[in-house]
Design an enzyme around this catalytic site. Sequence first.
Site, PDB file in Angstrom:
ATOM      1  N   LYS A  99      79.750 151.137  50.124  1.00  0.00           N
ATOM      2  CA  LYS A  99      78.983 150.409  49.111  1.00  0.00           C
ATOM      3  C   LYS A  99      79.186 151.082  47.754  1.00  0.00           C
ATOM      4  CE  LYS A  99      76.354 147.501  51.674  1.00  0.00           C
ATOM      5  NZ  LYS A  99      77.476 147.131  52.557  1.00  0.00           N
ATOM      6  N   SER A 131      84.170 144.659  52.944  1.00  0.00           N
ATOM      7  CA  SER A 131      83.009 144.647  52.056  1.00  0.00           C
ATOM      8  C   SER A 131      83.344 145.262  50.696  1.00  0.00           C
ATOM      9  CB  SER A 131      81.842 145.406  52.703  1.00  0.00           C
ATOM     10  OG  SER A 131      82.114 146.782  52.749  1.00  0.00           O
TER      11      SER A 131
END
Lengths: 207, 207
Positions: A165, A128
């Site tokens: 993130k 990610s």
Amino acid sequence: MMKLTVKQQRVLDFIHKCQQTQGVTPTHQEIAAHFGFRSPNAATEHLRLIRRKGFLESVPRKARALRVTSALLKLRGRLADIPLYGTIPAGFSADREQQPDGCVTVDVASIGFKPTRNTFALRVAGDSMIGRHICDGDIAVFEHGAEPRPGQIVAALIDRQSTLKTFVVKNGRPFLKAENPKYPDLIPSEELVIQGVFRALIRQTNE
Amino acid sequence: MMKLTVKQQRVLDFIHKCQQTQGVTPTHQEIAAHFGFRSPNAATEHLRLIRRKGFLESVPRKARALRVTSALLKLRGRLADIPLYGTIPAGFSADREQQPDGCVTVDVASIGFKPTRNTFALRVAGDSMIGRHICDGDIAVFEHGAEPRPGQIVAALIDRQSTLKTFVVKNGRPFLKAENPKYPDLIPSEELVIQGVFRALIRQTNE
DNA sequence: GCTGATACTGTTTAGACGAACAGTATGATG
DNA sequence: CATCATACTGTTCGTCTAAACAGTATCAGC
């Protein structure tokens, strides 16, 4: 720096090994015993020569005060031991002591900051954050409790799993963003727990 | 594991600090001297309690045989000291001892392989390997003398500078390729010196 | 106000330890 | 062949060190 003889190198290796495995350097008599010398003075003599050649230091008249001094070891800086967790459950806190899965040891200079009691490491799962060049399998180091600034990478708890993130601010409101077109999420950061701010990375080639 | 009192923690910290800075643990009397105790037995008593609580180990009747045993330190694996070079001149070899610029210390498990005498580290300059997620400023670890396999990353000497490239084989001939569209090079690998095969990476965030 | 744990002072003792001294043997160097 | 460094044996000495014993003071919990 003069070169050591074979015997002297063997003695030095033994001292180094003792320090590594037992945390304590041997006494003259323990060295003598290990090599089968019948006199502790044989060891004393070796130590004297090794010391003279610059590969060993010692404090006179002090027990077990030997110190191996290779050129590399002299350059070795302060070390940091960072706990490595598999997955961090919801309540990560400094008080609640959690059993680490492993220990990442690095010198402070290489990771570029001095770890505190709130520093921890995670093994990255998934791609990610590939856009920020963090890969699957990397070991990421975080600082817990630090306030993230926009653009910094954070570890956040989503669906009981630690996820990486980017912390962004849009229209004055904080969001978390994945750095991979496959994950077009933009999650309001109030809804989740930010576990730590990304600080450093260790990668091993998987061949 | 019971908790230590403030005084006991201070004693343990002192022992740990001595081991870090001097490589030797203090004697009972040195501890007493440091804290201003007039009796070495005060230190002995503290050590007895700390030991009982499981934060310290020692070999009875042996001088300076203390060993701090935190949960983390128990997990600490074998360490490796890797020389860090600024730039590697043409003749890198194990024989010719070159003065390292620094020392990268990591535990063997975190970098995923056991370094040898031919292991070295470089600080990455430039973004030529950004496609393989190696960034400017990263510390890259290499193994000198290993035979590169196709697809592996190598450090090569180009114009007297160490450069990172991917080792590829095309039509049976070996080439070096940059992993950035800005550098469309494909250099026959026979023309240059391959200094080492990429093994591991350490990155620090530059904030 | 009793009790037990912590945090010391003060002293003694046996053994561990580094250092020094007196030798011997071996091998390398010139 | 002489010389010197290395590689030991064997012993003694004084100090360092851990441990043990005998006390005292303080504080928290009951």
